[in-house]
Enzyme design. Structure first.
Site, PDB file in Angstrom:
ATOM      1  N   CYS A  64      54.715  37.913 100.588  1.00 37.86           N
ATOM      2  CA  CYS A  64      54.349  39.332 100.513  1.00 37.86           C
ATOM      3  C   CYS A  64      53.916  39.855 101.890  1.00 37.86           C
ATOM      4  O   CYS A  64      54.735  40.021 102.764  1.00 37.86           O
ATOM      5  CB  CYS A  64      53.290  39.571  99.446  1.00 37.86           C
ATOM      6  SG  CYS A  64      53.974  39.445  97.784  1.00 37.86           S
TER       7      CYS A  64
ATOM      8  N   HIS B 276      55.038  36.657  94.512  1.00 38.25           N
ATOM      9  CA  HIS B 276      54.026  35.600  94.538  1.00 38.25           C
ATOM     10  C   HIS B 276      54.490  34.378  93.750  1.00 38.25           C
ATOM     11  O   HIS B 276      54.293  34.311  92.535  1.00 38.25           O
ATOM     12  CB  HIS B 276      52.704  36.118  93.966  1.00 38.25           C
ATOM     13  CG  HIS B 276      51.991  37.070  94.855  1.00 38.25           C
ATOM     14  ND1 HIS B 276      51.189  36.656  95.895  1.00 38.25           N
ATOM     15  CD2 HIS B 276      51.982  38.427  94.883  1.00 38.25           C
ATOM     16  CE1 HIS B 276      50.697  37.709  96.515  1.00 38.25           C
ATOM     17  NE2 HIS B 276      51.162  38.799  95.924  1.00 38.25           N
TER      18      HIS B 276
ATOM     19  N   GLU C 121      53.131  31.524  93.714  1.00 39.76           N
ATOM     20  CA  GLU C 121      51.974  30.734  93.285  1.00 39.76           C
ATOM     21  C   GLU C 121      51.399  31.200  91.951  1.00 39.76           C
ATOM     22  O   GLU C 121      50.636  30.468  91.310  1.00 39.76           O
ATOM     23  CB  GLU C 121      50.871  30.774  94.358  1.00 39.76           C
ATOM     24  CG  GLU C 121      50.142  32.096  94.500  1.00 39.76           C
ATOM     25  CD  GLU C 121      50.844  33.114  95.379  1.00 39.76           C
ATOM     26  OE1 GLU C 121      50.188  34.073  95.793  1.00 39.76           O
ATOM     27  OE2 GLU C 121      52.051  32.951  95.642  1.00 39.76           O
TER      28      GLU C 121
ATOM     29  N   SER D  94      21.384  18.296  91.917  1.00 35.69           N
ATOM     30  CA  SER D  94      20.960  19.354  91.001  1.00 35.69           C
ATOM     31  C   SER D  94      21.063  18.923  89.550  1.00 35.69           C
ATOM     32  O   SER D  94      20.570  19.610  88.663  1.00 35.69           O
ATOM     33  CB  SER D  94      21.832  20.593  91.214  1.00 35.69           C
ATOM     34  OG  SER D  94      23.162  20.331  90.799  1.00 35.69           O
ATOM     35  N   GLY D  95      21.735  17.800  89.307  1.00 32.71           N
ATOM     36  CA  GLY D  95      22.009  17.381  87.947  1.00 32.71           C
ATOM     37  C   GLY D  95      23.402  17.750  87.495  1.00 32.71           C
ATOM     38  O   GLY D  95      23.843  17.348  86.422  1.00 32.71           O
ATOM     39  N   GLY D  96      24.118  18.528  88.321  1.00 33.01           N
ATOM     40  CA  GLY D  96      25.470  18.939  87.975  1.00 33.01           C
ATOM     41  C   GLY D  96      26.519  17.938  88.422  1.00 33.01           C
ATOM     42  O   GLY D  96      26.229  16.979  89.146  1.00 33.01           O
ATOM     43  N   VAL D  97      27.759  18.178  88.027  1.00 33.40           N
ATOM     44  CA  VAL D  97      28.868  17.278  88.349  1.00 33.40           C
ATOM     45  C   VAL D  97      29.107  17.217  89.852  1.00 33.40           C
ATOM     46  O   VAL D  97      29.285  16.140  90.430  1.00 33.40           O
ATOM     47  CB  VAL D  97      30.155  17.729  87.624  1.00 33.40           C
ATOM     48  CG1 VAL D  97      31.342  16.869  88.056  1.00 33.40           C
ATOM     49  CG2 VAL D  97      29.971  17.663  86.112  1.00 33.40           C
ATOM     50  N   ASP D  98      29.107  18.368  90.514  1.00 34.60           N
ATOM     51  CA  ASP D  98      29.472  18.425  91.929  1.00 34.60           C
ATOM     52  C   ASP D  98      28.528  17.603  92.805  1.00 34.60           C
ATOM     53  O   ASP D  98      28.964  16.765  93.598  1.00 34.60           O
ATOM     54  CB  ASP D  98      29.494  19.882  92.409  1.00 34.60           C
ATOM     55  CG  ASP D  98      30.379  20.759  91.553  1.00 34.60           C
ATOM     56  OD1 ASP D  98      31.338  20.228  90.964  1.00 34.60           O
ATOM     57  OD2 ASP D  98      30.115  21.972  91.470  1.00 34.60           O
ATOM     58  N   SER D  99      27.227  17.844  92.669  1.00 34.77           N
ATOM     59  CA  SER D  99      26.275  17.116  93.514  1.00 34.77           C
ATOM     60  C   SER D  99      26.236  15.635  93.159  1.00 34.77           C
ATOM     61  O   SER D  99      26.014  14.787  94.024  1.00 34.77           O
ATOM     62  CB  SER D  99      24.873  17.731  93.397  1.00 34.77           C
ATOM     63  OG  SER D  99      24.375  17.636  92.081  1.00 34.77           O
ATOM     64  N   SER D 100      26.482  15.315  91.900  1.00 39.03           N
ATOM     65  CA  SER D 100      26.497  13.906  91.492  1.00 39.03           C
ATOM     66  C   SER D 100      27.665  13.162  92.126  1.00 39.03           C
ATOM     67  O   SER D 100      27.513  12.038  92.623  1.00 39.03           O
ATOM     68  CB  SER D 100      26.574  13.801  89.966  1.00 39.03           C
ATOM     69  OG  SER D 100      25.463  14.414  89.349  1.00 39.03           O
TER      70      SER D 100
END
EC number: 6.3.5.2
Length: 513
Positions: free
Chosen positions: A86, A172, A174, A226-232
């Site tokens: 585009c 597009h 994608e 933090s207890g979340g998936v990402d930080s773990s």
């Protein structure tokens, strides 16, 4: 290993399209690593990255407007295949001597193109549906370019200069509305750029471990859990790289889900033999948040207090130079860049004070949520932990709308636990991308027994998504929702009404604040 990784890079340059990260996402789905970078990146930087191909994203500008986003024309002389999408195609056209002007009518939505069945369209149908979104059009092609696709309203739907390996599409690929968009991208990446498609989480881990070791050396890292998936996942990855040089600080700020604190200590402290310090900071955070109702201010306060607390803990530990965070690709884009308006400041991006004493380590800031989960599995984290519900750094602080009180937190904590229990009982954990409860700052009249009540309303949010960039509300069976509603009203004090959020993203975001 590092060299092989760099050779398999597809570089996407950002010109402000809402779909730019989807381009990166689609490429990775094909087993080829891709990164999104600002359009102002220098030619020297590009050469150092040694990409196998370059994609110029779409964008909201017009190439003929003063101050519109551009790129160094030398990019077309690197001997690397380049494809413009585009705005990217229009920019390529203009920089190479063609012409672009405003179209009589803006073309937005599905369109049928007729394509030459070679080049980008190798082994694809001659006629196919694509997704258009443009208000300008190419009038004259640069020298050496050919038309390879057109539509009734778009003479130059796709173009190529095969001698220079330059390509452009006025739609597009994608976006999933383009029925053969992935195939077109695959042709560009595999057939034209000659990528082998060997990028996996296994080699991502090897590369990131080497990067972490090189950056950290013999110094120490603090990881914000933090207890979340990402930080773990980040904590386990860094621990795998540097072992006891990592100390995780788990801040119990009083904004956690039910049972969160004890679970983190047991699963990661004992299960992975990680050094985790649990800090009880409930009173500190609640005093700072007292009387604050603005969501941006709450995010900033929580982010600042996190880092100030880490400063204090680092002083006790001594020699901690790095702060590790679970920032994702989607966090960065939603916090705004040079080409994108800020949607909301992110707790891992916009909430950091300028005088922070740590260097940041963000090893998953080029990954999407589902890739982080795949990374967690590859690292050996049990599936029930990897597939836990995403949890933002500010915790329940942004799921209590308006001013935060202990009573409101308890309502969200208990109602959220009930929702998660019911979803698990019904076997829907993998079918729903994210689900949680929120507490709007409203009360309504109800009747319980023979008495009038005037209590809180709990909102249930459940969405389906692939990468978090877009989402739709989950079509949960009414009987399941009824069970959730009945249990919350009967088991959670001060609640007499439950509502279900049926809004998609966009226009809304997944979180309410």
């Amino acid at each position: 290993m590092e060299m092989a990784f760099e050779q398999e890079l597809i570089l996407v340059l950002d010109f402000g399209s809402q779909y730019n990260q989807l381009i990166t996402r689609r490429i990775r789905e094909m087993g080829v690593y891709s990164e999104l970078h600002d359009h102002e990146i220098s030619i020297e930087e590009i050469k150092k990255m040694n990409p196998k191909g370059i994609i110029l994203s779409g964008g909201p500008n017009s190439v003929y407007e003063e101050g519109s986003f551009t790129v160094d024309p030398e990019i077309f002389n690197l001997g690397v295949p380049v494809m413009g999408i585009c705005y990217g195609m229009q920019l390529m056209t203009k920089l190479l001597g063609g012409s672009v002007e405003r179209a009589n009518e803006r073309e937005y939505g599905k369109a049928v193109i007729k394509a030459e069945t070679h080049s980008l369209f190798t082994k694809l149908p001659e006629e196919q549906t694509v997704w258009m979104s443009h208000s300008d059009k190419v009038i004259n092609l640069p020298e050496g370019f050919n038309v390879i696709a057109h539509s009734p309203s778009c003479k130059y739907a796709a173009i190529e200069n095969p001698e220079r390996n330059l390509y452009g599409v006025q739609f597009h690929p994608e976006v999933r509305h383009s029925e053969y968009g992935n195939d077109l991208l695959r042709n560009f990446i595999r057939e034209i750029c000659k990528c082998t498609g060997e990028w996996t989480m296994e080699n991502f881990i090897e590369i990131e471990i080497e990067k972490i070791r090189e950056k950290v050396g013999d110094r120490k890292v603090i990881c914000a859990m933090s207890g979340g998936v990402d930080s773990s996942v980040v904590a386990v990855l860094i621990h795998k790289a540097i072992g006891d040089q990592l100390t995780c600080i788990f801040v119990d700020h009083g904004l956690l889900r039910k049972g969160e604190g004890d679970m983190v200590m047991k699963q990661f402290g004992e299960g992975f033999n990680m050094n985790i310090i649990r800090v009880d900071a409930k009173e500190r955070f609640m005093s700072k948040l007292a009387g604050v109702s603005d969501p941006e201010q709450k995010r900033k306060i929580i982010g600042n207090e996190f880092v100030y607390l880490f400063d204090e803990e680092a002083a006790k530990l001594k020699d901690a130079d790095f702060l590790a965070q679970g920032t994702l690709y989607t966090d960065i884009i939603e916090s705004g860049t040079k080409t994108a308006q800020t949607i909301k400041s992110h707790h891992n991006v916009g909430g950091l004070p300028e005088d922070m004493q740590f260097e940041l380590i963000e090893p998953v800031n080029t990954l999407f949520k589902d890739e982080v989960r795949a990374l967690g599995i590859e690292l050996g984290i049990p599936e029930h932990l990897v597939w836990r519900q995403p949890f933002p750094g500010p915790g329940l602080g942004i799921r209590v709308l308006g001013e935060i009180t202990e009573e409101k937190l308890e309502i969200v904590r208990e109602s959220d636990a009930i929702l998660r229990e019911v979803i698990a009982e019904e076997g829907l954990e993998r079918d729903i991308w994210q689900y949680f409860t929120v507490l709007p700052d409203i009360r309504s009249v109800g009747v319980m027994g023979d008495y009038r009540t005037y209590d809180y309303t709990v909102g249930v949010r459940a969405v389906t998504s692939i990468d978090g960039m877009t989402s739709d509300f989950a079509r949960i069976d009414w009987e399941v929702l009824q069970k959730v509603s009945s249990r919350i009203v009967n088991e959670v004090d001060h609640v007499n009404r439950v509502v279900y959020d049926i809004t998609s993203k966009p226009p809304s975001t997944i979180e309410w604040e």
